[in-house]
Design a protein around this motif. Structure first.
Motif, PDB file in Angstrom:
ATOM      1  N   GLU A   1      27.121  17.904  29.133  1.00 28.64           N
ATOM      2  CA  GLU A   1      27.106  17.730  27.870  1.00 28.64           C
ATOM      3  C   GLU A   1      25.855  18.457  27.112  1.00 28.64           C
ATOM      4  O   GLU A   1      26.144  19.100  26.096  1.00 28.64           O
ATOM      5  CB  GLU A   1      27.192  16.143  27.355  1.00 28.64           C
ATOM      6  N   THR A   2      24.786  18.409  27.479  1.00 27.56           N
ATOM      7  CA  THR A   2      23.863  19.039  26.985  1.00 27.56           C
ATOM      8  C   THR A   2      23.606  20.565  26.819  1.00 27.56           C
ATOM      9  O   THR A   2      23.419  21.306  25.829  1.00 27.56           O
ATOM     10  CB  THR A   2      22.472  18.695  27.421  1.00 27.56           C
ATOM     11  N   TYR A   3      23.960  21.178  28.105  1.00 29.90           N
ATOM     12  CA  TYR A   3      23.920  22.491  28.464  1.00 29.90           C
ATOM     13  C   TYR A   3      25.441  23.116  28.423  1.00 29.90           C
ATOM     14  O   TYR A   3      25.489  24.126  29.078  1.00 29.90           O
ATOM     15  CB  TYR A   3      23.260  22.887  29.929  1.00 29.90           C
ATOM     16  N   ARG A   4      26.175  22.577  27.759  1.00 30.30           N
ATOM     17  CA  ARG A   4      27.637  23.024  27.728  1.00 30.30           C
ATOM     18  C   ARG A   4      27.817  24.563  27.200  1.00 30.30           C
ATOM     19  O   ARG A   4      28.490  25.386  27.860  1.00 30.30           O
ATOM     20  CB  ARG A   4      28.551  22.291  26.808  1.00 30.30           C
ATOM     21  N   SER A   5      27.128  24.817  26.149  1.00 26.49           N
ATOM     22  CA  SER A   5      27.064  26.208  25.494  1.00 26.49           C
ATOM     23  C   SER A   5      26.567  27.323  26.725  1.00 26.49           C
ATOM     24  O   SER A   5      27.106  28.338  26.956  1.00 26.49           O
ATOM     25  CB  SER A   5      26.206  26.229  24.385  1.00 26.49           C
ATOM     26  N   VAL A   6      25.348  27.035  27.516  1.00 31.27           N
ATOM     27  CA  VAL A   6      25.136  27.766  28.637  1.00 31.27           C
ATOM     28  C   VAL A   6      25.942  28.043  29.589  1.00 31.27           C
ATOM     29  O   VAL A   6      26.297  29.059  30.071  1.00 31.27           O
ATOM     30  CB  VAL A   6      23.972  27.142  28.963  1.00 31.27           C
ATOM     31  N   LEU A   7      26.697  26.867  29.962  1.00 31.02           N
ATOM     32  CA  LEU A   7      27.567  26.822  31.237  1.00 31.02           C
ATOM     33  C   LEU A   7      28.851  27.931  30.520  1.00 31.02           C
ATOM     34  O   LEU A   7      29.527  28.844  31.570  1.00 31.02           O
ATOM     35  CB  LEU A   7      28.279  25.638  31.219  1.00 31.02           C
ATOM     36  N   GLU A   8      29.327  27.727  29.366  1.00 33.56           N
ATOM     37  CA  GLU A   8      30.308  28.585  28.703  1.00 33.56           C
ATOM     38  C   GLU A   8      30.016  30.142  28.612  1.00 33.56           C
ATOM     39  O   GLU A   8      30.877  30.784  28.970  1.00 33.56           O
ATOM     40  CB  GLU A   8      30.649  28.073  27.425  1.00 33.56           C
ATOM     41  N   GLN A   9      28.771  30.106  28.306  1.00 32.73           N
ATOM     42  CA  GLN A   9      28.210  31.847  28.167  1.00 32.73           C
ATOM     43  C   GLN A   9      28.353  32.433  29.565  1.00 32.73           C
ATOM     44  O   GLN A   9      28.378  33.696  29.637  1.00 32.73           O
ATOM     45  CB  GLN A   9      26.837  31.623  27.608  1.00 32.73           C
ATOM     46  N   ASN A  10      28.124  31.642  30.721  1.00 29.22           N
ATOM     47  CA  ASN A  10      28.064  32.128  31.867  1.00 29.22           C
ATOM     48  C   ASN A  10      29.312  31.943  32.753  1.00 29.22           C
ATOM     49  O   ASN A  10      29.332  31.980  33.880  1.00 29.22           O
ATOM     50  CB  ASN A  10      26.755  31.616  32.653  1.00 29.22           C
TER      51      ASN A  10
END
Length: 637
Positions: A520-529
């Protein structure tokens, strides 16, 4: 801008010669001179100190009548000095006639040697005809310093000003509340202001760490603009005075070694505290000033008691040196002027012991004005004006008026502009001390957070050396709200550079479910990668979490962890022994491989489950004064 410079010379005891130079915008110049006798009696000095430092702590009869008398005497002294200076002869009267209508736009500079720094009450100058106090009317009213040991470096205005807060509390929870001033500053930063200020808190608050931090900042090409010291200061003779007069049972370490005569010192926390020195180290003006000059830090702000205090001695008890000016600075000087002597561009200090409410209000107004592009001298003058316009101070009893605007003193070698002035119709930057907008998802109390500074301090210091800290107390004591408040504080003051995670263990939640907070917290980081969290198995998610935390370490609050090992003690746990060990092992592995920090809360100390993994902080009962504040807010709501 018109400039009035008043240079003071002491010819004999209580006899003065004042060189006056007024330079108008059109280039015209008036240079009269005044000679006169003036004396502040020891009774006057004692009364003013009592009024500013002691009155509001014990405002019972007959104190209010005494305070009224002293307030009147302060005005009399200012009026008397004005007449001596500006009505001394025809030339001085002509200068004032020219200046009177331009005072609002004029910079006033007072130049004295250190011996005479407290001889005349310059900040009290008052025109008897209009009742105008010059320090409250002028665009800026400063103590100038023109004879530094080396050339002063003036900073270039910046779009973002970097401030390093040094919050020293040598006596821990028995000291002044940890966030008494800085907390108001942090909470008062609006979203727009945060775009222009970068505030970090020095951790730990030792002089050694200050040196490392300032030197590293300069090496990275991002030197700090301001060091803001929030703590204790003292003016003492280390041969005669015992620091215990200022700090209970304090036997401090001296960085510069003992010095002859009386000098100003700041109390930093000691890097190696023990039973002997009570966690304090005394730092003098030359040591601090040289560090600031070396690291291109142009300004120092001190809300420390007596940090601008000087004592009018007959002569220095030190060997005469080559340059008598600098010898005088070292022998007689206040810490503020000793810092200026090293080449620092500007220092703001407090002349008397300052009340927390005064410091908080003044500091907020100071930074607000600096952010609008005004000089340091103009910002201090605006802060004084605001203190004078809002004189009610609530210390221990009901609010009472106190004219303490003269306590802040500013030393400025030349006008220092830290911020670029907004162009066009750019919105003003404001520090709002009312309840500011909050954007995080952490739990928060209905009527705001009150106090708990002793616990915030203990948590902050614990995280200096430990990655896992457990906050424990009985049910209903405020553990969750205190943990959330600390997380906000820690994030806003540079304690961490990653996000804040929050997980409650009131319901059964094994590690696999706990890790959902990472997605939930690092979702944007996961999506970017292009990482598909849901497509991973548990072991892959765990390994990915380790990788993420190594690069972006968070502060993770685990709230109400007592059910994990069964609560009350002896109750069966919903977690198996293997699941309990898995959570404990997760804490150990993550903190050994990254800079991640965990803050746990529980109704007990959790020795059986966690052993020596966490540092432990017990949340004490709320102090009576904070209970009153909370009750008052609940009643209002």
């Amino acid at each position: 801008m018109p400039l009035l410079r008043l240079s003071q010379h002491i010819e004999q005891e209580d006899k003065y010669r004042i060189e006056m130079a007024f330079e108008d915008d059109d280039g015209t110049r008036q240079t009269p001179e005044a000679r006169f006798e003036f004396r502040m009696t020891p009774e006057d000095q004692a009364d003013i100190r009592w009024y500013l430092e002691d009155y509001l702590q014990y405002p019972m009869d007959p104190a209010p009548k005494i305070a009224e008398r002293v307030d009147g005497r302060i005005k009399e002294l200012g009026t008397e000095l004005f007449k001596k200076v500006f009505q001394s002869n025809d030339d001085t009267r002509d200068l004032w006639a020219t200046l009177r209508d331009k005072l609002d736009d004029t910079r006033v500079e007072i130049i004295t040697d250190i011996k005479g720094a407290t001889a005349l009450p310059w900040e009290l100058l008052c025109d008897p005809k209009t009742d105008a106090v010059l320090a409250l009317r002028a665009e800026s009213f400063v103590r100038a310093y023109t004879k530094a040991a080396q050339k002063t470096h003036k900073p270039q205005p910046a779009d973002k000003v970097r401030i390093l807060l040094v919050i020293c509390r040598p006596r821990g929870g028995y000291d002044v509340p940890f966030r008494s001033v800085s907390g108001h500053l942090i909470k008062g930063l609006t979203d727009e202001a945060r775009e222009h200020f970068e505030l970090d808190v020095l951790r730990p608050p030792t002089f050694e760490q200050l040196s490392k931090t300032l030197r590293n900042a300069k090496a990275q090409g991002k030197p700090y603009h301001i060091v803001h010291f929030d703590g204790h200061g003292g003016y003492l003779n280390t041969d005669k005075d015992k620091p215990s007069d200022f700090m209970k049972s304090l036997i401090p370490l001296f960085l510069s070694g003992p010095r002859d005569g009386s000098h100003g010192y700041l109390f930093f926390e000691n890097p190696i505290p023990d039973d002997q020195n009570q966690n304090a180290q005394l730092i003098d003006g030359p040591a601090l000033g040289k560090l600031l000059v070396e690291t291109d830090t142009p300004a120092l702000i001190l809300n420390a008691c007596r940090s601008a205090y000087a004592e009018p001695l007959d002569k220095p008890n030190v060997a005469k040196e080559v340059d008598e000016t600098h010898s005088s600075v070292r022998a007689f000087g206040t810490l503020a002027q000793e810092v200026m002597d090293t080449g620092v561009a500007g220092v703001v200090a407090m002349r008397y012991n300052v009340y927390v409410v005064t410091a908080a209000q003044f500091v907020a107004d100071l930074y607000t004005t600096l952010a609008s592009g005004q000089s340091l001298g103009e910002a201090v003058s605006m802060g004084r004006k605001q203190l004078a316009a809002q004189p009610l101070r609530e210390i221990a009893f009901e609010p009472r008026p106190l004219q303490d605007w003269s306590v802040p003193i500013v030393y400025e070698a030349a006008p220092i502009q830290l911020f670029s002035k907004p162009s066009g119709a750019a919105p003003a930057i404001k520090l709002d001390l009312s309840k500011s907008k909050q954007t995080d998802n952490l739990p928060r109390p209905e009527v705001g957070f009150f106090g708990r500074d002793e616990t915030i301090l203990a948590l902050d210091r614990a995280f200096d050396t430990q990655p896992v800290v457990l906050l424990h107390a009985y049910a209903g004591s405020g553990k969750t709200m205190t943990a959330a408040e600390f997380a906000r504080w820690y994030s806003q003051t540079g304690g961490l550079h990653g996000p804040i995670l929050f997980t409650s263990f009131e319901q059964y939640k094994p590690l696999a479910q706990v890790l959902s907070a990472v997605e939930e917290t690092y979702r944007s980081v996961l999506e970017q990668n292009n990482i598909q969290w849901l497509a991973m198995d548990e072991e892959q998610r765990l390994n990915l979490t380790f990788q993420i935390f190594k690069q972006i370490p968070p502060l993770w609050i685990w709230d109400n962890v007592e059910p994990i090992n069964g609560f009350p003690t002896g109750t069966d746990s919903a977690w198996t022994l293997a699941e309990q060990r898995e959570l404990k092992t997760f804490l150990q592995i993550v903190t050994s491989q990254s800079k991640t920090k965990f803050l746990l809360t529980s109704r007990r100390a959790e020795h059986e489950w966690l052993g020596d993994v966490p540092a432990r902080v017990e949340l004490p009962p709320m102090p009576l004064q904070e209970c009153f504040e909370l009750t008052r807010e609940l009643a209002i709501k």
